[in-house]
Each structure stands twice: as C-alpha cells, then as structure tokens.
Design an enzyme around this catalytic site. Structure first.
Site, short mmCIF file in Angstrom:
data_model
loop_
_atom_site.label_atom_id
_atom_site.label_comp_id
_atom_site.label_asym_id
_atom_site.label_seq_id
_atom_site.Cartn_x
_atom_site.Cartn_y
_atom_site.Cartn_z
N CYS A 123 0.86 -1.18 0.00
CA CYS A 123 0.00 0.00 0.00
C CYS A 123 0.90 1.24 0.00
O CYS A 123 1.76 1.37 0.86
CB CYS A 123 -0.87 -0.02 1.25
SG CYS A 123 -1.69 1.56 1.54
N GLU A 158 10.05 -1.55 -10.69
CA GLU A 158 8.86 -1.50 -11.55
C GLU A 158 7.60 -1.09 -10.77
O GLU A 158 6.64 -1.86 -10.66
CB GLU A 158 8.64 -2.84 -12.25
CG GLU A 158 9.75 -3.17 -13.23
CD GLU A 158 9.42 -4.36 -14.12
OE1 GLU A 158 8.60 -5.20 -13.74
OE2 GLU A 158 10.02 -4.44 -15.21
N GLU A 321 16.86 -3.62 -17.74
CA GLU A 321 16.62 -5.07 -17.82
C GLU A 321 16.34 -5.43 -19.27
O GLU A 321 15.67 -4.68 -19.99
CB GLU A 321 15.40 -5.49 -17.01
CG GLU A 321 15.55 -5.41 -15.52
CD GLU A 321 14.28 -5.90 -14.81
OE1 GLU A 321 13.54 -6.72 -15.40
OE2 GLU A 321 14.02 -5.43 -13.70
N GLU A 369 11.14 -17.89 -11.27
CA GLU A 369 12.01 -17.45 -12.35
C GLU A 369 13.17 -18.39 -12.61
O GLU A 369 14.17 -18.01 -13.22
CB GLU A 369 12.47 -16.01 -12.09
CG GLU A 369 11.30 -15.06 -12.32
CD GLU A 369 11.59 -13.59 -12.08
OE1 GLU A 369 12.52 -13.29 -11.30
OE2 GLU A 369 10.86 -12.75 -12.64
C1 GLA Z 1 10.55 -7.62 -14.55
C2 GLA Z 1 11.13 -7.52 -13.15
C3 GLA Z 1 12.25 -8.48 -12.89
C4 GLA Z 1 11.96 -9.84 -13.51
C5 GLA Z 1 11.68 -9.66 -14.97
C6 GLA Z 1 11.47 -10.97 -15.69
O1 GLA Z 1 11.12 -6.78 -15.45
O2 GLA Z 1 11.58 -6.23 -12.85
O3 GLA Z 1 12.43 -8.60 -11.50
O4 GLA Z 1 10.89 -10.44 -12.86
O5 GLA Z 1 10.53 -8.89 -15.12
O6 GLA Z 1 11.38 -10.78 -17.08
ZN ZN Z 2 -3.75 1.39 0.57
#
Ligand code: GLA
Ligand code: ZN
Length: 693
Positions: A123, A158, A321, A369
């Site tokens: 949150c 992200e 990435e 992963e």
């Molecule tokens: C995202 C995340 C990573 C990983 C990749 C896999 O970009 O930031 O931690 O999980 O996806 O493609």
């Molecule tokens: Zn919240």
C-alpha cells in the site's frame, strides 16, 4: 534534483553492461558467489543492480539488520572495477512486516485485502510501510553512500498497481478536495447526474470498483491520476533520505514498456514521473522470432519505446533489464537466435540507451524465475552460447564508449498522451471498449512513427507537457481528449510555423472526459480549417478508400466525416454516403500548416503522405542507405555522428556508404561504396560531423 553532470555517473566512461544480481539467493553457496566475480569479468560486464528484492536478507526480523554479506558483494564488485546500482528493497516485503502490520497489504478493487506473498503489492499510503522503507533506505545510504563503486540508486522495482484500502480512499478524497474544492464542482466534472450518481459529500466518493462505480469517466480518470500521483508521492518518500545523505548519487527507477502493442506501461503517468528521476531507465522485453510479425516490424516497435523513453528527458537513458536469451512470461519463451543478442542490444543503444543490462545475472535455482534466461545458466559455464553472446556484446560496448552521452537530433515528433489512452479505453463507443487495445491508439501512433523509422529519420515520441516548437513536424493522431490548454498549445505551435498532423477522433472531450459542447471545438476549426461532423466506425472487414494524389488507398476502422471551413481538400472518400467528401485536408494557420487525415489507412498511404513532408522539410540526411529491413539510426555529439546500421532480417542485405567511415566494431576504415550485411548483422560507423549533414 541533483545535477547528474557532477555525479559519478557522468564520470563513468563506459557504457553500462551487466544486470540484476541477486546474491541474496545464494548466500549459502559461497563458491557460487566466488564464481560470479570471475564470470563477471569473462562476460565483459561492469555494472550490477543489487539488493532489489533483498529486504529479508537485509532485515531478517524487525530491526535486525545484516549488511555484512552486502558489504562483501559490493567490495568484490569494486575489486573488478565494477559499479553497483544499489536498490532500495521495497519491491518485495519480508513476511514479518506483513504479519506485524497488515495495513501494508494492498486491497484490490473488489475491496479484498491481499495475503502476504508475491511482490510489487504494498500500500503506497501505509504510514508503517513508509516508516519501514525510510529506516532501511536511510541505513543503506549511510552505509554505502561513500562507497566509490556506488554509481546510482535503483528505487524499488517497476512501480505499478493500485490499492483501494481505507487509507488510500482517504488520500484519494483529500486529493479530490484539493482538486475540486467543493463537491458540486466534482459533480459537474463527473457528469454525475447521469444515473443519479450525484454525490452530496466527498466522503461518499469511492475509488472505481467492479462491485461499485465504474461508469463515471471523470472518476476513473481521476483515480488513475491519483494512483500515479500517490506512487510518485511514495517514491519521493523513498528518495528523501537518499537525497539528504547521498546528494551526488543519481537516482533512477525502472520503468516498464509493453513492446507488443506497443506502449509504455499505462498504470502510471511517466511524463510526470520522469521529472522526479535523474536518469530514465526501462525494462525491454521484445518477443523476438515470434510467429506473427517480421523481425523488422518488431524492431520498429522496440524503437518506438526506446525513443519514448529517450524523449522523456531528452538525454540518453538506460535499458536496465532485458534478457540475454528468453523470458519466462511470454506466451512462448523462445531462445534468441545466433546474432540476435548483439543486434537487439545495439538496437537499444542506437536509439539512445547508454547501457545494456540484463535480468538477470544468474538464473535462480528455484521459484518462479528458475527458467528465466540469465547470463549465467545452471551449468555455471562461460562456454555456452548465451554466455558467449553476452561477452561479445560486452566486448563490442568496450569498443564504442565514446557513444555514451551522445544524442539523437530529431526534428519530428509523434505525440503520446497516456491520459488520452486512459480516456479512450474508458470510452464505450467506437470499437469495443474498456481495453487499451480496442481502439488501437498506441498501434496507430506506431504506424505513423514507422513511416519515419523506415526512412531512417530520427523521431521523438513526445508527451504533451513538452515544448513542441523545436520540431518541424508534430504528429498527434487520435487526440480524443483535447483540453483547452492542449488546443492552445497546438494552435501556438502551428501559428509559429509548425506543421501539425492529426486524425479522426481529434478534439472530442476535455480533460474531465466531458464532450466539448457545440461540436468540433472552434479553436481546432481555426487551426485545421475543418469541422468533424460524424465519425463512422467500420466492421473489421468493411473497407472504404481515400482518393489522394491520383491513387486509391484502403480506409478502414474509422472514417471521420468532415466539412471544410477554410482547409484545402487534398483527398476524398471513395465510397458510401460520404463518398467524394473530404478525407485529407491541409490548412494554413499563422506561419504554419495543419493537416488532417480522416481515416485509418495502411502503411502505403502513410508512407506516401509523409514522404512529401520528408522531402519538403529535408528530413532525410543519413550518409548510409540500405535495402529494406535494414535500419540506420544515428546519435551525435559535438564531434561525430554515429550510425548504427542494423539488418533486422533473416537474409543478407546490402548497405551503401556515401562517404568513407570507420567501422567501429571491426576498427576498419571503409571507403564509400556498397557492402554486404549478414542476416541480423550490425555495424556502427563513426563519421566526423563536418562531413555529415
Ligand atoms: C521484470 C522484473 C524483474 C523480472 C523480470 C522478468 O522486469 O523487474 O524482477 O521479474 O521482469 O522478465
Ligand atoms: Zn492502501
């Protein structure tokens, strides 16, 4: 905002090569950690993002911190002259935090509180989460701020998603109070008399929900704006101790892009977010070698996103990435074919990236992963194909360090507006509804963009907050949501000598998604010299045509039926009840011109249409030409132009150099003339600017 010029990042002479490194998964395997350092050198890598999801390794129980392992990792990376991009670990939470403070768990739109698990699911309002993040971020900054290998901060991971908990509802209502002042202003903006949804008080406003309100488009728009602002607010909270303790360390957070459609992640307004970070970075995952489009087409979609992220700050960005081989979340996770890793890496550098970083350095042993591509596979070998491809990219980057910081001189821009995407996807009309892809806004932007990309003409993907006057040509397709402010901006741009192109769906609604009364707005009538009177939506197999320049071009999906009020008609419709009425127009306004394309068309029309601009404005000035499927992109600094010639086909191709140039990867001087390119081949040429355009 710190001045990145003064920062260590700007003193770093190398293009960044490396990626996400998760040693916290391998703390019980010291031999693996030792191998990592050796393999990093063999892979010609120099930069690693560490501690992204390491919170439980850093703070195993509340207040119980462990930094020794991270000290060693950073010191070992420093020993091989590597950089560290140190992450704040807020992207995933330790179990103790969720157990002790359930308020940190997100609540979904159905008002269900989530359980512990997953990631990217806290949150953004929770005072406890903010407090815990502040503590760990402060400790990281105090401990590592002076480490010479600390290159940059990587904030969380992200950012995305939304929380509908009571704390977030309260913040949303406060945000609305600041925006509207009184409830009647909000009621008007939301057109809430519709279905008797009039609010008596701010306390009655709830975030949109499938079990509640979802039809007030002003509300759904504001909620997206709020989520964006609240995320940025949380980010500001994250970086406060870092700015204080490490004012010279630049800050990034990895943005996302959807290459398939293609558009930047639509859950946040990155144009706003960009102003808060020092260096833009994003995570690029194209589906190479898929079975539904050519490599060349996909390359142009990747280019569109790279150009968007470059334009956000008008300076080079980082690909933070990418995968050296495959991901684990595409519908089919296909291996990169020989040659593709070099090509796809250079495809990003060519469009302004100063890095090629991977997710991830070493493949996980377990969890979701474990099958995601990585530089180091479970075989721990430097001899497999993927590892060697990565090392080859590293070696190539070592040959072109001077490219770092060089820019892209675009005179054309296509306008991408995330709020327009939000409003269009809400609009229950035209095609379908409620999905980012139904009306194909991003795909249409890309189609217009492609006309320039294919001709090797630098092009920006610009957001509406930016200054447009530096462009010779601005293309703003499907600008459904056009506020008074945007209209004024476009008018000023054209009046001052700019060339503007827009299309069907222009000028329908204002910034609250309230339709402009009185039909097509007067300001746009003045600028375009037209009036849109109707918009026809066609079934997928329906076809009309545009007659223009002695040729006939297919028109489909949307046909705006227009009347001119000053504009010259350049093209007309061929069929239906609007046969022979204007479909393509041009209008002089002030010193500039505004053009209008009434219908969706194929590439052939866009190519021919924009060709006229390309010729007239002298936009094409590359000293390299090549056969179809080869893209030639350029970057420049004060001294040189760097040309990236990239063969995005599975066949041999030829390129023509108009002048002698140095092939930076082979080191050879090439005379002017015709040269063969291998399938997926890539060449980087350096040309003294004085000899260029
Ligand atoms: C995202 C995340 C990573 C990983 C990749 C896999 O970009 O930031 O931690 O999980 O996806 O493609
Ligand atoms: Zn919240």
């Amino acid at each position: 905002m710190i001045n990145p010029i003064a920062s260590k990042y700007n003193n770093e002479q190398r293009l960044l090569h490396g990626g996400d490194y998760n040693p916290d998964q391998w703390l019980n395997y010291p031999e693996i950690l030792a191998d990592d350092i050796e393999l990093m050198q063999k892979a010609h890598t120099n930069t690693f993002s560490v501690s992204i999801f390491a919170w439980s390794a850093l703070e195993s129980t509340e207040g119980n911190f462990h930094f020794d392992w991270l000290d060693k990792i950073i010191e070992n990376i420093a020993k091989i002259d590597g950089n560290v991009i140190l992450a704040t670990p807020s992207g995933a939470r330790p179990a103790w935090l969720s157990a002790s403070y359930p308020e940190v768990l997100r609540v979904n739109a159905r008002r269900e509180r989530m359980l512990h698990g997953g990631r990217h699911n806290h949150c953004f309002s929770s005072p406890v989460y903010r407090e815990k993040v502040e503590i760990i971020n402060t400790k990281l900054a105090e401990r590592y701020g002076n480490y010479p290998s600390l290159l940059m901060w990587h904030i969380s991971n992200e950012y995305g998603g939304e929380c509908h908990c009571p704390l977030c509802q309260e913040n949303f209502r406060n945000w609305l109070k600041v925006k509207y002042g009184d409830i009647n202003t909000l009621n008007h903006a939301y057109w809430s008399a519709f279905w008797s949804h009039t609010y008596n008080d701010f306390s009655q406003v709830e975030s949109p929900s499938p079990i509640g309100e979802s039809g007030l488009h002003g509300l759904t728009l504001d909620w997206k704006r709020f989520v964006s602002d609240q995320t940025i607010n949380f980010y500001r909270h994250e970086i406060a101790p870092l700015r204080k303790i490490t004012p010279n360390i630049p800050i990034t957070t990895n943005f996302m892009g959807e290459v398939t459609n293609p558009h930047p992640f639509a859950g946040l307004d990155y144009a706003k977010f960009a102003k808060e970070v020092d260096i833009i970075s994003w995570d690029a995952y194209p589906r190479w070698h898929n079975d539904y489009e050519t490599t060349e087409f996909l390359a142009s979609k990747l280019a569109f996103l790279n150009d968007y992220f470059r334009t956000l700050k008008d300076i080079p960005f980082l690909v933070l990435e990418s995968t050296p081989s495959m991901v684990n979340w595409h519908p089919v996770n296909k291996a990169k074919r020989p040659g593709m890793h070099m090509l796809s890496s250079m495809a990003c550098i060519a469009h302004g990236s100063d890095s090629m970083m991977y997710f991830q350095w070493r493949k996980s042993r377990g969890s979701s992963e474990k099958l995601h591509g990585a530089v180091v596979d479970h075989d721990n070998s430097a001899e497999n194909r993927v590892f060697k491809d990565v090392a080859a990219v590293g070696q190539a980057l070592e040959k072109i360090p001077e490219i770092k910081g060089s820019k892209t001189p675009a005179k054309v821009a296509v306008l991408y507006d995330v709020e327009n995407l939000w409003a269009l996807s809400d609009a229950q009309g035209y095609h379908g509804g409620m999905d980012y892809n139904d009306k194909k806004y991003p795909q249409t932007l890309h189609a217009h963009y492609r006309a320039f990309w294919k001709r090797d003409i630098p092009i920006d993907v610009v957001t509406k907050d930016k200054n447009l006057t530096k462009y010779d040509l601005v293309i703003a397709p499907m600008l459904y949501m056009t506020s008074e402010e945007t209209m004024e901006k476009l008018a000023v741009y054209v009046e001052g000598g700019g060339r503007l192109v827009s299309t069907y769906m222009l000028g329908v609604a204002n910034e609250n998604d309230l339709v402009h009364l009185g039909g097509f707005p007067q300001k746009l009538r003045d600028v375009f010299g037209i009036r849109i009177v109707e918009t026809d939506t066609l079934y997928p197999k329906d076809r009309n045509a545009i007659m223009w320049g002695g040729k006939q071009y297919e028109a489909f999906d949307y046909c705006a039926i227009i009347e001119t009020c000053g504009a010259r008609t350049l093209g007309t419709y061929a069929d239906d009840f609007y046969s022979r009425t204007p479909a393509v127009t041009m209008n002089g306004y002030g010193e500039g011109f505004a053009h209008f394309i009434g219908a969706r068309t194929n590439e052939d029309f866009l190519d021919d249409f924009y060709n006229i601009f390309i010729e007239k404005l002298g936009l094409s000035c590359s000293l390299i030409s090549a056969q179809d499927g080869v893209s030639v992109q350029m970057r420049e600094n004060g001294e040189n132009i760097y040309y990236f010639a990239m063969n995005f086909t599975e066949k041999g191709r030829q390129m023509t150099l108009e002048t002698e140039m140095q092939d930076m990867l082979s080191g050879k001087m090439l005379q002017s003339g015709i040269y063969d390119m291998k399938p997926y081949g890539v060449h980087i040429f350096k040309n003294n600017k004085l000899k260029g355009c």
